[in-house]
Design a protein around this motif. Structure first.
Motif, PDB file in Angstrom:
ATOM      1  N   LEU A  81       0.837  -1.190   0.000  1.00  0.00           N
ATOM      2  CA  LEU A  81       0.000   0.000   0.000  1.00  0.00           C
ATOM      3  C   LEU A  81       0.879   1.250   0.000  1.00  0.00           C
ATOM      4  CD1 LEU A  81      -2.943  -0.686   2.502  1.00  0.00           C
ATOM      5  CD2 LEU A  81      -3.002  -0.691   0.014  1.00  0.00           C
ATOM      6  N   PRO A  82       0.466   2.286  -0.726  1.00  0.00           N
ATOM      7  CA  PRO A  82       1.270   3.519  -0.730  1.00  0.00           C
ATOM      8  C   PRO A  82       1.297   4.169   0.644  1.00  0.00           C
ATOM      9  CG  PRO A  82      -0.818   3.845  -1.870  1.00  0.00           C
ATOM     10  CD  PRO A  82      -0.705   2.380  -1.615  1.00  0.00           C
ATOM     11  N   GLU A  83       2.309   4.985   0.854  1.00  0.00           N
ATOM     12  CA  GLU A  83       2.538   5.583   2.168  1.00  0.00           C
ATOM     13  C   GLU A  83       1.336   6.352   2.692  1.00  0.00           C
ATOM     14  OE1 GLU A  83       5.820   8.510   4.379  1.00  0.00           O
ATOM     15  OE2 GLU A  83       6.024   7.975   2.252  1.00  0.00           O
ATOM     16  N   GLU A  84       0.581   7.005   1.819  1.00  0.00           N
ATOM     17  CA  GLU A  84      -0.526   7.846   2.258  1.00  0.00           C
ATOM     18  C   GLU A  84      -1.845   7.079   2.403  1.00  0.00           C
ATOM     19  OE1 GLU A  84      -0.500   7.822  -2.213  1.00  0.00           O
ATOM     20  OE2 GLU A  84       1.004   7.957  -0.613  1.00  0.00           O
ATOM     21  N   ALA A  85      -1.876   5.806   2.083  1.00  0.00           N
ATOM     22  CA  ALA A  85      -3.122   5.039   2.122  1.00  0.00           C
ATOM     23  C   ALA A  85      -3.701   5.007   3.536  1.00  0.00           C
ATOM     24  CB  ALA A  85      -2.882   3.612   1.638  1.00  0.00           C
ATOM     25  N   PRO A  86      -4.962   5.409   3.714  1.00  0.00           N
ATOM     26  CA  PRO A  86      -5.542   5.420   5.062  1.00  0.00           C
ATOM     27  C   PRO A  86      -5.673   4.038   5.670  1.00  0.00           C
ATOM     28  CG  PRO A  86      -7.227   5.851   3.400  1.00  0.00           C
ATOM     29  CD  PRO A  86      -5.905   5.906   2.694  1.00  0.00           C
ATOM     30  N   GLN A  87      -5.675   2.987   4.815  1.00  0.00           N
ATOM     31  CA  GLN A  87      -5.817   1.628   5.339  1.00  0.00           C
ATOM     32  C   GLN A  87      -4.520   1.091   5.945  1.00  0.00           C
ATOM     33  OE1 GLN A  87      -6.530   2.529   2.182  1.00  0.00           O
ATOM     34  NE2 GLN A  87      -8.625   1.905   1.638  1.00  0.00           N
ATOM     35  N   ARG A  88      -3.417   1.769   5.696  1.00  0.00           N
ATOM     36  CA  ARG A  88      -2.174   1.302   6.323  1.00  0.00           C
ATOM     37  C   ARG A  88      -2.316   1.367   7.834  1.00  0.00           C
ATOM     38  NH1 ARG A  88       3.330   2.631   3.128  1.00  0.00           N
ATOM     39  NH2 ARG A  88       4.128   2.580   5.247  1.00  0.00           N
ATOM     40  N   PHE A  89      -1.888   0.307   8.488  1.00  0.00           N
ATOM     41  CA  PHE A  89      -2.061   0.239   9.940  1.00  0.00           C
ATOM     42  C   PHE A  89      -1.250   1.310  10.650  1.00  0.00           C
ATOM     43  CE2 PHE A  89      -3.143  -4.496   9.460  1.00  0.00           C
ATOM     44  CZ  PHE A  89      -4.472  -4.188   9.243  1.00  0.00           C
ATOM     45  N   GLY A  90      -0.102   1.657  10.104  1.00  0.00           N
ATOM     46  CA  GLY A  90       0.666   2.742  10.698  1.00  0.00           C
ATOM     47  C   GLY A  90      -0.097   4.048  10.671  1.00  0.00           C
ATOM     48  N   ASN A  91      -0.817   4.314   9.577  1.00  0.00           N
ATOM     49  CA  ASN A  91      -1.606   5.536   9.481  1.00  0.00           C
ATOM     50  C   ASN A  91      -2.808   5.499  10.414  1.00  0.00           C
ATOM     51  OD1 ASN A  91       0.129   6.625   7.581  1.00  0.00           O
ATOM     52  ND2 ASN A  91      -1.032   5.853   5.832  1.00  0.00           N
ATOM     53  N   PHE A  92      -3.432   4.335  10.534  1.00  0.00           N
ATOM     54  CA  PHE A  92      -4.529   4.187  11.501  1.00  0.00           C
ATOM     55  C   PHE A  92      -4.043   4.518  12.902  1.00  0.00           C
ATOM     56  CE2 PHE A  92      -6.651   1.765  14.775  1.00  0.00           C
ATOM     57  CZ  PHE A  92      -7.994   1.893  14.492  1.00  0.00           C
ATOM     58  N   LEU A  93      -2.925   3.925  13.296  1.00  0.00           N
ATOM     59  CA  LEU A  93      -2.410   4.140  14.652  1.00  0.00           C
ATOM     60  C   LEU A  93      -1.891   5.557  14.845  1.00  0.00           C
ATOM     61  CD1 LEU A  93      -0.657   0.697  15.217  1.00  0.00           C
ATOM     62  CD2 LEU A  93      -2.607   1.600  16.495  1.00  0.00           C
ATOM     63  N   ARG A  94      -1.376   6.161  13.794  1.00  0.00           N
ATOM     64  CA  ARG A  94      -0.920   7.549  13.916  1.00  0.00           C
ATOM     65  C   ARG A  94      -2.080   8.440  14.356  1.00  0.00           C
ATOM     66  NH1 ARG A  94       1.177   8.063   9.275  1.00  0.00           N
ATOM     67  NH2 ARG A  94       3.379   7.969   9.843  1.00  0.00           N
ATOM     68  N   LYS A  95      -3.240   8.288  13.720  1.00  0.00           N
ATOM     69  CA  LYS A  95      -4.406   9.098  14.061  1.00  0.00           C
ATOM     70  C   LYS A  95      -5.010   8.696  15.400  1.00  0.00           C
ATOM     71  CE  LYS A  95      -7.471  10.158  11.092  1.00  0.00           C
ATOM     72  NZ  LYS A  95      -8.549  10.066  10.065  1.00  0.00           N
ATOM     73  N   ALA A  96      -5.049   7.382  15.663  1.00  0.00           N
ATOM     74  CA  ALA A  96      -5.749   6.884  16.852  1.00  0.00           C
ATOM     75  C   ALA A  96      -4.964   7.082  18.133  1.00  0.00           C
ATOM     76  CB  ALA A  96      -6.076   5.398  16.680  1.00  0.00           C
ATOM     77  N   VAL A  97      -3.623   7.050  18.051  1.00  0.00           N
ATOM     78  CA  VAL A  97      -2.851   7.113  19.292  1.00  0.00           C
ATOM     79  C   VAL A  97      -1.469   7.731  19.134  1.00  0.00           C
ATOM     80  CG1 VAL A  97      -2.038   4.711  19.008  1.00  0.00           C
ATOM     81  CG2 VAL A  97      -2.068   5.732  21.271  1.00  0.00           C
ATOM     82  N   PHE A  98      -0.729   7.423  18.078  1.00  0.00           N
ATOM     83  CA  PHE A  98       0.677   7.803  18.028  1.00  0.00           C
ATOM     84  C   PHE A  98       0.890   9.321  18.014  1.00  0.00           C
ATOM     85  CE2 PHE A  98       2.073   3.566  15.865  1.00  0.00           C
ATOM     86  CZ  PHE A  98       1.905   2.923  17.068  1.00  0.00           C
ATOM     87  N   GLU A  99      -0.053  10.075  17.431  1.00  0.00           N
ATOM     88  CA  GLU A  99       0.086  11.531  17.417  1.00  0.00           C
ATOM     89  C   GLU A  99      -0.713  12.210  18.532  1.00  0.00           C
ATOM     90  OE1 GLU A  99       1.097  12.457  12.738  1.00  0.00           O
ATOM     91  OE2 GLU A  99      -0.923  12.852  13.464  1.00  0.00           O
ATOM     92  N   ARG A 100      -1.377  11.422  19.323  1.00  0.00           N
ATOM     93  CA  ARG A 100      -2.216  12.003  20.379  1.00  0.00           C
ATOM     94  C   ARG A 100      -1.483  12.134  21.710  1.00  0.00           C
ATOM     95  NH1 ARG A 100      -7.986   9.247  20.715  1.00  0.00           N
ATOM     96  NH2 ARG A 100      -8.133  10.834  22.356  1.00  0.00           N
ATOM     97  N   VAL A 101      -0.453  11.341  21.909  1.00  0.00           N
ATOM     98  CA  VAL A 101       0.320  11.417  23.147  1.00  0.00           C
ATOM     99  C   VAL A 101       1.809  11.436  22.798  1.00  0.00           C
ATOM    100  CG1 VAL A 101      -1.454  10.313  24.572  1.00  0.00           C
ATOM    101  CG2 VAL A 101       0.249   8.897  23.437  1.00  0.00           C
ATOM    102  N   PRO A 102       2.654  12.020  23.677  1.00  0.00           N
ATOM    103  CA  PRO A 102       4.069  12.239  23.334  1.00  0.00           C
ATOM    104  C   PRO A 102       4.965  11.038  23.640  1.00  0.00           C
ATOM    105  CG  PRO A 102       3.594  13.276  25.437  1.00  0.00           C
ATOM    106  CD  PRO A 102       2.285  12.705  24.947  1.00  0.00           C
ATOM    107  N   PHE A 103       4.924  10.008  22.791  1.00  0.00           N
ATOM    108  CA  PHE A 103       5.757   8.828  22.989  1.00  0.00           C
ATOM    109  C   PHE A 103       7.243   9.178  22.958  1.00  0.00           C
ATOM    110  CE2 PHE A 103       1.884   6.758  21.402  1.00  0.00           C
ATOM    111  CZ  PHE A 103       1.782   5.684  22.279  1.00  0.00           C
TER     112      PHE A 103
END
Length: 258
Positions: A81-103
């Protein structure tokens, strides 16, 4: 809570609905994070990416945790899948958690890597240097954990990560979950952490709401422990908790309430 009982070593907790499930699991996961951070100074966590995790992840982001001491990984990713694809699990997690708290750090699986064997080696090395303390996971409709579908799951797998072909039940689940419009759009292959890599963590938190998972949950808790039902290995882990709601726990509740 409407049920709190063990199946082998696996603790099973049932709640009225997925909202209660998510909040309760997040509260216990946050406490585990705080305890490990206090003991070790940091914590390594592997996350699952799926709509079934939405309520849990939302509640977890609101918890009082020293996120700057947490390193985040994820357990699987589609190949190609291309980097910008919303179905990529990394992109899902970026929106759901990875960008919401300061890991402290977030390490993404690169499913679009030019050389997949090199990406497997890279992520394997990351996890060797940062052994997982906690895994936040779910169970698929076919009983998979991560993308260890029944035909590729090995309880004694010698690898940490591998490329796998996805079975049709797994691919159809992605359509059922609203991630893809049709089966033809779902990738046929993915990268996944193996079963031994997942269960190597100190604690496993497995959140499984929704009626479509009832058969898989029932077999995980009540059936044989076997590779053809990958999630059944949770019953052997020394510290794993399965969180279900009334719909996903239908068969378990019926059996245990007799």
């Amino acid at each position: 809570m409407i049920l709190n009982r063990k199946a082998g070593r696996l603790l099973v907790k049932a709640y009225e609905n997925r909202g209660e499930l998510g909040r309760a699991a997040a509260e216990e996961a946050a406490q585990a994070l705080r305890e490990i951070i206090a003991a070790k100074g940091g914590c390594n966590v592997i996350f699952a990416a799926a709509p079934s995790q939405n309520e849990f992840l939302d509640a977890l982001c609101r918890a009082d945790v020293a996120w700057e001491k947490v390193s985040a990984f994820h357990m699987d990713e589609y190949i190609g899948l291309p980097e910008e694809a919303p179905q990529r699990f990394g992109n899902f997690l970026r929106k759901a958690v990875f960008e919401r708290v300061p890991f402290r750090r977030v390490e993404y699986i690169r499913g679009d890597a030019a050389e997949i064997h090199r990406e497997i080696a890279r992520y394997t090395g990351l996890l060797a240097d940062n052994p997982p303390d906690l895994v936040f996971m779910g169970i698929g409709e076919n009983g998979h954990i991560a993308f260890n579908d029944p035909h590729v799951a090995h309880f004694d797998d010698g690898q940490t990560m591998r490329a796998v072909a996805l079975d049709e039940v797994c691919r159809r689940q992605q359509v059922n979950d609203g991630c893809f419009a049709s089966l033809e759009e779902v990738p046929t292959h993915a990268l996944t952490l193996t079963v031994p890599a997942l269960v190597s963590a100190q604690r496993l938190f497995c959140m499984v709401p929704c009626a479509t998972k009832a058969d898989a949950v029932g077999k995980t808790v009540l059936g044989e422990i076997r590779e053809r039902l990958p999630a059944s290995i949770l019953r052997l882990h020394p510290c794993a908790t399965l969180y279900v709601d009334r719909e996903s726990g239908r068969d378990v509740l019926a059996a245990w309430e007799k």
